[in-house]
Design an enzyme around this catalytic site. Structure first.
Site, PDB file in Angstrom:
ATOM      1  N   LYS A 112       0.833  -1.207   0.000  1.00 34.87           N
ATOM      2  CA  LYS A 112       0.000   0.000   0.000  1.00 34.87           C
ATOM      3  C   LYS A 112       0.865   1.253   0.000  1.00 34.87           C
ATOM      4  O   LYS A 112       0.506   2.242  -0.619  1.00 34.87           O
ATOM      5  CB  LYS A 112      -0.986  -0.008   1.172  1.00 34.87           C
ATOM      6  CG  LYS A 112      -2.114  -1.010   0.957  1.00 34.87           C
ATOM      7  CD  LYS A 112      -3.214  -0.883   1.977  1.00 34.87           C
ATOM      8  CE  LYS A 112      -4.356  -1.851   1.669  1.00 34.87           C
ATOM      9  NZ  LYS A 112      -5.340  -1.952   2.742  1.00 34.87           N
ATOM     10  N   LYS A 192      -3.878  -9.770  -7.021  1.00 36.67           N
ATOM     11  CA  LYS A 192      -5.152 -10.242  -6.475  1.00 36.67           C
ATOM     12  C   LYS A 192      -6.269  -9.263  -6.804  1.00 36.67           C
ATOM     13  O   LYS A 192      -6.044  -8.052  -6.906  1.00 36.67           O
ATOM     14  CB  LYS A 192      -5.040 -10.465  -4.958  1.00 36.67           C
ATOM     15  CG  LYS A 192      -5.304  -9.225  -4.126  1.00 36.67           C
ATOM     16  CD  LYS A 192      -5.665  -9.574  -2.697  1.00 36.67           C
ATOM     17  CE  LYS A 192      -6.098  -8.313  -1.970  1.00 36.67           C
ATOM     18  NZ  LYS A 192      -7.531  -8.168  -1.802  1.00 36.67           N
ATOM     19  N   LYS A 195     -10.658  -4.335  -4.125  1.00 42.71           N
ATOM     20  CA  LYS A 195     -11.452  -3.117  -4.262  1.00 42.71           C
ATOM     21  C   LYS A 195     -10.706  -1.918  -3.709  1.00 42.71           C
ATOM     22  O   LYS A 195     -10.872  -0.807  -4.158  1.00 42.71           O
ATOM     23  CB  LYS A 195     -12.808  -3.252  -3.588  1.00 42.71           C
ATOM     24  CG  LYS A 195     -12.735  -3.533  -2.099  1.00 42.71           C
ATOM     25  CD  LYS A 195     -14.113  -3.720  -1.528  1.00 42.71           C
ATOM     26  CE  LYS A 195     -14.054  -4.544  -0.262  1.00 42.71           C
ATOM     27  NZ  LYS A 195     -13.121  -4.053   0.759  1.00 42.71           N
TER      28      LYS A 195
HETATM   29  P1  ADP Z   1     -10.021  -5.675  -0.749  1.00 36.55           P
HETATM   30  O1  ADP Z   1      -8.588  -6.099  -0.690  1.00 36.55           O
HETATM   31  O2  ADP Z   1     -10.675  -6.083  -2.000  1.00 36.55           O
HETATM   32  O3  ADP Z   1     -10.237  -4.241  -0.409  1.00 36.55           O
HETATM   33  P2  ADP Z   1     -10.770  -6.430   1.931  1.00 36.55           P
HETATM   34  O4  ADP Z   1      -9.372  -6.080   2.290  1.00 36.55           O
HETATM   35  O5  ADP Z   1     -11.867  -5.603   2.535  1.00 36.55           O
HETATM   36  O6  ADP Z   1     -10.843  -6.455   0.343  1.00 36.55           O
HETATM   37  O7  ADP Z   1     -11.023  -7.951   2.209  1.00 36.55           O
HETATM   38  C1  ADP Z   1     -12.185  -8.550   2.728  1.00 36.55           C
HETATM   39  C2  ADP Z   1     -11.954 -10.049   2.788  1.00 36.55           C
HETATM   40  O8  ADP Z   1     -11.870 -10.589   1.456  1.00 36.55           O
HETATM   41  C3  ADP Z   1     -10.625 -10.431   3.459  1.00 36.55           C
HETATM   42  O9  ADP Z   1     -10.816 -11.600   4.197  1.00 36.55           O
HETATM   43  C4  ADP Z   1      -9.699 -10.674   2.311  1.00 36.55           C
HETATM   44  O10 ADP Z   1      -8.642 -11.554   2.621  1.00 36.55           O
HETATM   45  C5  ADP Z   1     -10.642 -11.287   1.290  1.00 36.55           C
HETATM   46  N1  ADP Z   1     -10.165 -11.037  -0.068  1.00 36.55           N
HETATM   47  C6  ADP Z   1      -9.913  -9.829  -0.621  1.00 36.55           C
HETATM   48  N2  ADP Z   1      -9.507  -9.960  -1.891  1.00 36.55           N
HETATM   49  C7  ADP Z   1      -9.488 -11.294  -2.151  1.00 36.55           C
HETATM   50  C8  ADP Z   1      -9.143 -12.052  -3.309  1.00 36.55           C
HETATM   51  N3  ADP Z   1      -8.759 -11.484  -4.427  1.00 36.55           N
HETATM   52  N4  ADP Z   1      -9.245 -13.402  -3.226  1.00 36.55           N
HETATM   53  C9  ADP Z   1      -9.651 -13.998  -2.076  1.00 36.55           C
HETATM   54  N5  ADP Z   1      -9.989 -13.331  -0.959  1.00 36.55           N
HETATM   55  C10 ADP Z   1      -9.904 -11.986  -0.991  1.00 36.55           C
END
Ligand code: ADP
Ligand code: TRP
Length: 330
Positions: A112, A192, A195
């Site tokens: 980040k 990955k 969002k």
């Molecule tokens: P993002 O990284 O999309 O902003 P969050 O950090 O809010 O999402 O993650 C919410 C949940 O979804 C967490 O448990 C995270 O590990 C899981 N997660 C986020 N992106 C992925 C992905 N690409 N594949 C699998 N799990 C994910």
């Protein structure tokens, strides 16, 4: 009694990776465990640039998404992090049990800060301490998350251990629960799906089907398939990974046969995936529309969740204050 605990940031639209990597596990675990807490991590959003005016709407959308996907307020508490002040209170305490070097090693912090060098604040650095507080406040045993969060849960375990060592046995060390798809890749087939880092690489779960198809059309496939007549290997293709989550055995066989012989093109494969995704998600979409038309539902669920979460949180803080030797608060 084992407690299941997890959360999601209201940093954008919930995507297929969030669902396949985490939220579907929340729904499954809530059927198996008697004590489940899920929360919207709004304080974590402050660590990155965001629009304060849009935040309440994002929270509301996320609650509707989670309810539509099957989080059941009769079985699980669903609440907002900033509604339970003990999260930030415990975070300060735990920052005295967290190693500076450990925090420096967090890959999410490194990613980040590299992604947004203008915005490296102390909150971004201590983010995993707040996350540890979220989990330990409820003495959670099981934390269902995606692969990217595993390092944070391991750090939570170390923080729990350090606290227990210094102030006496208080916190259990939580275990991670992963799904069979803990890291779904995004548009380029390399990073990955996310969002918060870049929502242009994600497939929003509740996007309009036309938008979903358009976005899917841009997704990378097996790089070996340069021309339509080049055969490919589904096992290295992100599109096939998604097929595995939503398509029938017959469709998986159709993709494997067609891709490896160049009998089908990537467009055919994506079209079938889009159809199957729509079918798979149709029930959630209908449920979400019903929920969105129910006045006051988001506030009711969050308020009820917060009232119950505060009871557990204040009991943990009472115990923590006592262990720390702080003057009893009245
Ligand atoms: P993002 O990284 O999309 O902003 P969050 O950090 O809010 O999402 O993650 C919410 C949940 O979804 C967490 O448990 C995270 O590990 C899981 N997660 C986020 N992106 C992925 C992905 N690409 N594949 C699998 N799990 C994910
Ligand atoms: N950091 C998590 C994410 O970005 C969200 C989160 C905050 C969380 N606190 C948590 C997840 C506690 C599980 C448990 O996905």
């Amino acid at each position: 009694m084992k407690t299941v605990f997890s959360g999601i940031q209201p940093s954008g639209e919930l995507h297929l990776g969030n669902y396949l990597g985490a939220v579907r596990n929340w729904v499954a675990l809530q059927e198996q465990y008697p004590s489940n807490l899920f929360f919207i991590a709004d304080y974590h959003v402050l660590t990155q640039p965001y629009d304060p005016k849009a935040l309440p709407g994002r929270v509301s959308e996320m609650v509707l998404d989670l309810l539509a996907l099957g989080i059941d307020p009769d079985r699980s508490l669903l609440f907002l992090q900033s509604s339970v002040s003990q999260h930030t209170e415990l975070a300060w305490v735990l920052s005295n049990a967290a190693g500076f070097g450990d925090l420096e090693r967090m890959t999410q912090f490194k990613d980040k800060s590299a992604h947004n060098p203008e915005h490296i604040n102390a909150g971004l650095f201590t983010y995993p301490v707040l996350q540890a507080a979220d989990i330990l406040l409820y003495k959670a045993a099981l934390v269902p998350v995606g692969q990217d969060q595993v390092q944070h849960i391991e750090l939570t375990r170390r923080i729990a251990r350090a606290f227990n060592h210094r102030w006496g046995a208080t916190f259990p060390e939580p275990e991670v629960a992963l799904t069979n798809m803990p890291k779904l890749l995004g548009l380029d087939g390399k990073a990955k799906m996310s969002k918060s880092l870049d929502n242009h690489i994600a497939l929003s779960l509740f996007a309009d089907p036309k938008k979903l198809r358009k976005r899917l059309a841009k997704f990378a496939t097996d790089p070996a398939r340069v021309q339509r007549e080049d055969p490919g290997n589904p096992d290295v293709c992100n599109i096939f990974t998604m097929h595995k989550a939503v398509s029938s055995e017959a469709d998986l066989a159709w993709v494997r046969q067609g891709c490896t012989t160049a009998g089908i093109g990537c467009v055919d494969c994506k079209t079938r995936l889009a159809e199957n995704l729509e079918t798979h998600l149709a029930g959630f979409v209908t449920k979400r529309a019903e929920l969105a038309a129910t006045p006051g539902i988001v506030g009711e669920v969050l308020d009820a969740g917060a009232v119950k979460a505060r009871v557990i949180a204040s009991e943990t803080m009472r115990e923590v204050r006592e262990k720390l030797g702080l003057w009893p608060s009245r």
